[in-house]
Design an enzyme around this catalytic site. Structure first.
Site, PDB file in Angstrom:
ATOM      1  N   ARG A   1       0.814  -1.225   0.000  1.00 25.15           N
ATOM      2  CA  ARG A   1       0.000   0.000   0.000  1.00 25.15           C
ATOM      3  C   ARG A   1       0.841   1.265   0.000  1.00 25.15           C
ATOM      4  NH1 ARG A   1      -2.267   1.151   6.059  1.00 25.15           N
ATOM      5  NH2 ARG A   1      -0.283   0.981   7.154  1.00 25.15           N
TER       6      ARG A   1
ATOM      7  N   HIS B   1      -8.516  -3.910   1.793  1.00 32.59           N
ATOM      8  CA  HIS B   1      -9.036  -3.159   2.941  1.00 32.59           C
ATOM      9  C   HIS B   1     -10.125  -2.178   2.481  1.00 32.59           C
ATOM     10  CE1 HIS B   1      -9.098  -0.899   6.638  1.00 32.59           C
ATOM     11  NE2 HIS B   1      -7.982  -1.434   7.118  1.00 32.59           N
TER      12      HIS B   1
ATOM     13  N   GLU C   1     -13.559  -6.284   4.595  1.00 36.02           N
ATOM     14  CA  GLU C   1     -12.245  -6.508   4.004  1.00 36.02           C
ATOM     15  C   GLU C   1     -12.028  -7.990   3.696  1.00 36.02           C
ATOM     16  OE1 GLU C   1      -9.452  -4.771   6.786  1.00 36.02           O
ATOM     17  OE2 GLU C   1     -11.008  -3.404   7.499  1.00 36.02           O
TER      18      GLU C   1
END
Length: 316
Positions: A107, A186, A292
């Site tokens: 990420r 997520h 998620e």
């Protein structure tokens, strides 16, 4: 020249071909956006390959993104769909990932945009687009390479149709030694009023309650949110059974997973939201719920050359 009253209009598209999705790279080559002929759109930040926007044809946003989210690559994005790899949270007792930052490096790495394909080549409906992104060891910072010395590749696909958003990941071990990893998408879903939200599809499922000393519990009925919630479910009916988010009794999102056994349900509520500098507005917890999809309860072991694939489809 004679002005004919019935002269043909200018052609808007190539004759014989249906309108196709428009894909553009914007913001100094840092974002990719796609718009379907019917008006639905997505935007993906190359930093983290983070989906930051998913709008319906009327322009209504379906994902929650913090007003204070950093979109300049200075830190992981708060909201949208950040990608968690190769560790969920932190794992101080897991040798391979013990030194990695929370949720790993996927990420917070710059991904490559590998191109797009439309319904003609995706086999989807007549109105869809798929965006492909890639990350490998060569894309990592020197610091991440030191902390994660395993050759790997991630192939991430984001597929938009008029009524769904699909995200899929393929993890490949490109080295000659095995490694273990975790994966999570997520997803921050936007809702109008969290107090009217209920989640079904998790009944009779075991879960780890991270707000209550990581105790293992069993879900007895519908999930509702009335305080800080951070639970890792392993749905009893498996990945293909839908997890449905309803608001005021009406279904708003349906999540179906492929080869991702776990579902995290998260909402920070009042105090946790107040303590996060990049969570704005502070009462934004009222308008989001994280559902998620992931493989995070254990570890996926990939031998040399092995691949692991997981995906989700969110329908509206």
């Amino acid at each position: 020249m004679v002005d004919r009253p019935n002269k043909p209009a200018a052609l808007a598209t190539t004759p014989g071909l249906p309108p196709q999705a428009q894909v553009n790279i914007t913001h100094d080559n840092s974002r990719v956006n796609a718009v379907l002929p019917s008006g639905e759109s997505i935007e993906v930040l190359l930093y983290g390959a983070t989906v930051t926007s998913w709008k319906d044809r009327a322009g209504n946003e379906r994902l929650w993104l913090s007003d204070a989210a950093k979109l300049d690559g200075s830190k992981a994005v708060r909201g949208g769909i950040p990608l968690v790899f190769p560790v969920f949270g932190t794992a101080p007792d897991h040798a391979a990932t013990s030194k990695l930052p929370q949720h790993g490096f996927a990420r917070t790495s710059i991904w490559e945009f590998m191109g797009s394909s439309t319904s003609e080549s995706t086999g989807k409906s007549d109105n869809s687009v798929k965006l492909d992104f890639g990350l490998s060891q060569s894309n990592l910072t020197d610091e991440s390479k030191k902390l994660w010395p395993h050759p790997f590749s991630l192939q991430y696909s984001v597929t938009l149709t008029p009524d769904s958003l699909g995200t899929g990941m393929v993890i490949t071990n490109q080295g000659d030694q095995p490694f273990e990893a975790q994966l999570l998408m997520h997803t921050y879903l936007r809702v109008k009023d969290i107090t009217k939200v209920s989640v079904t599809g998790l009944e009779e499922s075991d879960y780890v309650d991270k707000v209550d000393a990581a105790k293992t519990k069993k879900q007895s009925g519908t999930v509702t949110i009335s305080g800080e919630t951070d639970r890792v479910y392993t749905p009893a009916k498996g990945p293909s059974h839908p997890v449905v988010v309803s608001e005021g009794g009406a279904a708003t999102f349906t999540v179906v997973r492929d080869n991702l056994d776990d579902v995290v349900v998260w909402n920070p509520w009042i105090e946790k939201a107040a303590g996060m500098g990049d969570f704005e507005p502070k009462d934004g917890y009222k308008n989001m719920i994280c559902i998620e999809a992931g493989a995070v309860k254990g570890w996926q072991k990939l031998e040399a050359g092995d691949a692991f694939e997981g995906a989700q489809v969110i329908s509206v």
